[in-house]
Structure formats: C-alpha cells, structure tokens
Design a protein around this motif. Sequence first.
Motif, mmCIF file in Angstrom:
data_model
loop_
_atom_site.group_PDB
_atom_site.id
_atom_site.type_symbol
_atom_site.label_atom_id
_atom_site.label_comp_id
_atom_site.label_asym_id
_atom_site.label_seq_id
_atom_site.Cartn_x
_atom_site.Cartn_y
_atom_site.Cartn_z
ATOM 1 N N LEU A 66 -4.268 -4.512 -9.411
ATOM 2 C CA LEU A 66 -3.628 -4.558 -8.107
ATOM 3 C C LEU A 66 -2.629 -5.706 -8.080
ATOM 4 O O LEU A 66 -2.946 -6.827 -8.482
ATOM 5 C CB LEU A 66 -4.678 -4.758 -7.015
ATOM 6 N N THR A 110 -0.905 7.759 -0.965
ATOM 7 C CA THR A 110 -2.231 7.723 -1.584
ATOM 8 C C THR A 110 -3.194 6.745 -0.912
ATOM 9 O O THR A 110 -4.388 6.759 -1.211
ATOM 10 C CB THR A 110 -2.121 7.319 -3.066
ATOM 11 N N SER A 111 -2.663 5.874 -0.053
ATOM 12 C CA SER A 111 -3.450 4.813 0.601
ATOM 13 C C SER A 111 -4.045 3.835 -0.405
ATOM 14 O O SER A 111 -5.056 3.199 -0.124
ATOM 15 C CB SER A 111 -4.558 5.407 1.477
ATOM 16 N N GLU A 112 -3.426 3.727 -1.560
ATOM 17 C CA GLU A 112 -3.889 2.793 -2.591
ATOM 18 C C GLU A 112 -2.855 1.691 -2.769
ATOM 19 O O GLU A 112 -1.668 1.884 -2.544
ATOM 20 C CB GLU A 112 -4.093 3.520 -3.916
ATOM 21 N N THR A 165 -0.221 -0.904 -8.240
ATOM 22 C CA THR A 165 -0.837 -1.510 -9.420
ATOM 23 C C THR A 165 0.163 -1.593 -10.566
ATOM 24 O O THR A 165 1.150 -0.866 -10.603
ATOM 25 C CB THR A 165 -2.061 -0.705 -9.899
ATOM 26 N N ILE A 197 0.847 -1.189 0.000
ATOM 27 C CA ILE A 197 0.000 0.000 0.000
ATOM 28 C C ILE A 197 0.886 1.244 0.000
ATOM 29 O O ILE A 197 1.762 1.385 0.847
ATOM 30 C CB ILE A 197 -0.915 0.028 1.251
#
Length: 78
Positions: free
Chosen positions: A54, A44-46, A49, A40
């Motif tokens: 993902l 960006t807390s994403e 990818t 993670i």
Amino acid sequence: MKQLKLPDVGDHLLLKIKDVPLPPHEVLLTSIGDEEYCAIDLKTSEGITCEDELVCCDSIPELLGEIQKHCDIYFMED
C-alpha cells in the motif's frame, strides 16, 4: 490565469498508468490514522499499491510524488 491548488483529503484524481493502454482510474485522497495519506481506487475500493505494498506517505505532496513514479496524475476540478 488559474492558480493550481494542492489537492487535499477528499479530492478526486485520475491516475493513468504510464505506458499501459488502460483507461485512467479515479481515486480519492484519504487519510488513515494521524498524518498518513493514501489514495483509494473508487472502482475497487482498494488502496493504490506498488509491488503489492500500500502506498502511504506522511504528506500529500510526498504521496503524489510516489504515485507519479508510476502514473500520470490528472487533477479533477470541482
């Protein structure tokens, strides 16, 4: 000589995208579900990818191998 340890869930890494003049991203290794791991991006807390998918793997070594195809990985010490 200092021995390297394999990163674990909760460890922080710096990822530098290869051949792109951008600063590195700090990521957190995490698990989702049973025995599935991803990283993670803390800014960006994403999830990380690749080609809009993902990047998740069955083990941390496999995850690091997938990430390493596109990024240089720097381990952060405690």
